[in-house]
Write a protein that holds these residues in place. Sequence first.
Motif, short mmCIF file in Angstrom:
data_model
loop_
_atom_site.label_atom_id
_atom_site.label_comp_id
_atom_site.label_asym_id
_atom_site.label_seq_id
_atom_site.Cartn_x
_atom_site.Cartn_y
_atom_site.Cartn_z
N ILE A 193 13.23 -36.89 49.88
CA ILE A 193 13.12 -35.89 50.94
C ILE A 193 14.38 -35.02 50.93
CG2 ILE A 193 13.24 -35.57 53.43
CD1 ILE A 193 10.49 -36.26 52.80
N VAL A 194 14.20 -33.70 50.93
CA VAL A 194 15.35 -32.80 50.99
C VAL A 194 15.52 -32.21 52.38
CG1 VAL A 194 15.36 -32.24 48.53
CG2 VAL A 194 13.98 -30.88 50.09
N SER A 195 14.41 -32.01 53.06
CA SER A 195 14.41 -31.58 54.46
C SER A 195 13.03 -31.91 54.99
CB SER A 195 14.72 -30.09 54.59
OG SER A 195 14.87 -29.73 55.95
N GLU A 196 12.95 -32.92 55.79
CA GLU A 196 11.67 -33.48 56.22
C GLU A 196 10.78 -32.38 56.83
OE1 GLU A 196 8.61 -35.57 58.19
OE2 GLU A 196 10.01 -34.26 59.21
N PRO A 197 9.52 -32.25 56.36
CA PRO A 197 8.76 -33.16 55.49
C PRO A 197 8.75 -32.76 54.02
CG PRO A 197 7.27 -31.58 56.45
CD PRO A 197 8.64 -31.22 56.96
N LEU A 198 9.62 -31.86 53.58
CA LEU A 198 9.58 -31.39 52.20
C LEU A 198 10.34 -32.32 51.26
CD1 LEU A 198 10.11 -27.54 52.68
CD2 LEU A 198 7.95 -28.80 52.41
N HIS A 199 9.70 -32.63 50.14
CA HIS A 199 10.32 -33.45 49.10
C HIS A 199 10.97 -32.55 48.04
CE1 HIS A 199 7.19 -35.96 50.94
NE2 HIS A 199 7.87 -37.01 50.53
N ARG A 200 11.73 -33.15 47.19
CA ARG A 200 12.38 -32.39 46.11
C ARG A 200 11.35 -31.63 45.28
NH1 ARG A 200 15.77 -35.88 42.09
NH2 ARG A 200 17.25 -35.89 43.85
N ASP A 202 8.62 -30.42 46.20
CA ASP A 202 8.02 -29.32 46.96
C ASP A 202 8.82 -28.03 46.81
OD1 ASP A 202 5.68 -30.34 48.53
OD2 ASP A 202 7.17 -31.74 49.33
N CYS A 203 9.96 -28.10 46.14
CA CYS A 203 10.89 -26.97 46.07
C CYS A 203 10.88 -26.34 44.68
CB CYS A 203 12.32 -27.42 46.38
SG CYS A 203 12.48 -28.36 47.92
N CYS A 204 11.16 -25.05 44.63
CA CYS A 204 11.18 -24.34 43.35
C CYS A 204 12.45 -24.64 42.56
CB CYS A 204 11.07 -22.83 43.58
SG CYS A 204 12.54 -22.08 44.32
N VAL A 205 12.44 -24.26 41.31
CA VAL A 205 13.61 -24.37 40.46
C VAL A 205 14.53 -23.17 40.69
CG1 VAL A 205 12.33 -25.65 38.71
CG2 VAL A 205 12.51 -23.16 38.53
N THR A 206 15.73 -23.23 40.15
CA THR A 206 16.64 -22.10 40.13
C THR A 206 16.96 -21.79 38.68
OG1 THR A 206 17.64 -22.65 42.26
CG2 THR A 206 18.92 -21.25 40.79
N SER A 207 16.79 -20.54 38.27
CA SER A 207 16.99 -20.22 36.85
C SER A 207 17.67 -18.88 36.67
CB SER A 207 15.63 -20.20 36.12
OG SER A 207 14.88 -19.07 36.50
N ASP A 208 18.26 -18.71 35.49
CA ASP A 208 18.69 -17.39 35.04
C ASP A 208 17.47 -16.69 34.43
OD1 ASP A 208 21.19 -18.34 35.72
OD2 ASP A 208 21.80 -18.73 33.66
N THR A 281 6.16 -25.35 48.39
CA THR A 281 4.71 -25.52 48.45
C THR A 281 4.13 -24.91 49.72
OG1 THR A 281 5.10 -27.76 49.33
CG2 THR A 281 4.62 -27.56 46.97
N ILE A 282 4.84 -25.01 50.83
CA ILE A 282 4.33 -24.46 52.08
C ILE A 282 4.25 -22.93 52.02
CG2 ILE A 282 6.62 -24.38 53.16
CD1 ILE A 282 3.22 -25.11 54.89
N THR A 283 5.10 -22.29 51.21
CA THR A 283 5.03 -20.84 51.04
C THR A 283 3.68 -20.43 50.50
OG1 THR A 283 7.37 -21.00 50.37
CG2 THR A 283 6.32 -18.84 50.17
N VAL A 284 3.20 -21.17 49.53
CA VAL A 284 1.90 -20.89 48.91
C VAL A 284 0.77 -21.09 49.91
CG1 VAL A 284 0.28 -21.58 47.09
CG2 VAL A 284 2.75 -21.55 46.63
N LEU A 285 0.81 -22.22 50.62
CA LEU A 285 -0.28 -22.56 51.53
C LEU A 285 -0.43 -21.51 52.62
CD1 LEU A 285 -1.22 -26.04 52.80
CD2 LEU A 285 -0.95 -24.20 54.45
N ILE A 286 0.67 -21.10 53.23
CA ILE A 286 0.60 -20.10 54.31
C ILE A 286 0.14 -18.76 53.76
CG2 ILE A 286 2.02 -18.75 55.91
CD1 ILE A 286 3.61 -21.29 56.48
N ALA A 287 0.63 -18.37 52.58
CA ALA A 287 0.23 -17.09 51.99
C ALA A 287 -1.26 -17.06 51.68
CB ALA A 287 1.04 -16.80 50.74
#
Length: 384
Positions: A193-200, A202-208, A281-287
């Motif tokens: 969990i990185v920030s309840e209820p989101l798990h790791r 559930d989060c995007c990557v960071t890239s160049d 993941t929640i960004t996708v669901l709401i959109a």
Amino acid sequence: MVHDKTAYIVGAYEHPTRKAPDKSVVQLHAECAAGALADAGLTKDDVDGYFCAGEEPGLGPLTMIDCLNLRVRHCDFTDIGGSAPLQHISHAAQAIAAGKCTVALVSLAGRPRSGWVDRQPDVTQPDLMWEMPIRKKIMDIYAMCARRHMHEYGTTSEQLAWIKVAASHHAQHNPFAMLPKVVTVQDVLASPIVSEPLHRLDCCVTSDGGGAILVTRPEIAKSLKRPRVKVIGAGEGFQGQSAGEVDLTGSAARQSGMVAFAEAGVTASDISYASIYDSFTITVLIALEDLGFCQKGQGGRFVADGNLISGVGRLPFNTDGGGLCNNHPATRGGITKVIEAVRQLRGEANPAVQVRDCSLALAHGTGWLMGTRHSSATLIMERE
């Protein structure tokens, strides 16, 4: 508004790197621009309009126009966050229709993975005066959106996990994806969990990296030896906190989608493929709900059981792996959403995820933070 539906996307390029400690932001822009020009069969001397917003050094487009040695008569540096590249394509179409330019280059690049640019915040900024003391973090804001959606509509962590699962099924076929391993719902729920209820997971990557798009007039598009992708609808939306009446489960996609669909003369049920901004993941669901792919509150049921997996579900999404698995260049993944939509419409996506007879595609971007102040931009494109 796209006037007379005269804009065509003729070049698209995604930078293959995901970590670029040996390249500058300007070099990444230049390589993306060169890739898009080569894809279209054009040269830099054909470009007379330029659009960018992000980590560009100096005075943004002025610096980039000089460094890329372009001769342009129109430019735009409108910055509305991660949805800016989609808005730029819409603005380029408007400029082309108005005769301000004929070939517009839209580019995005950044290297947050190799070296984050530490810009000190202006503490007198209205939002920061109130939000900095509570140490607001991006993931915490999206976690609040997820928790509120769960509270109001019964959405579950398992349902959110299906979005990541779908992205991973697509990423396995992308040789450049940062996270190509297929995961299960159980894998997502077992990640920390990185920030309840989101798990790791559930989060995007960071890239160049980055990408570039070329937009032009119909007569130029028809003279090139590339499949033609027409922009037939474009919309923008903006949502704030309404003087305290915060909407945690809705987004500006309600505005941008409504305008784009009305302009295109189609509905969500007509769309063959969707690229949806996926910072979480929640960004996708709401959109998906706010764009009309399902009713409000039904997003969890809509994304479950593989419904977003190409060849399996009814709405293939982010077939490159998206921000959840592929890349998120400059922490602004909007341009890659358009690039994959163009691939699908051209029939150039990986064969394992290519949507059969893909004729209508939607790309959607979200800028800044759902749950606070944010932007949305939606494009609807068709294969001609």
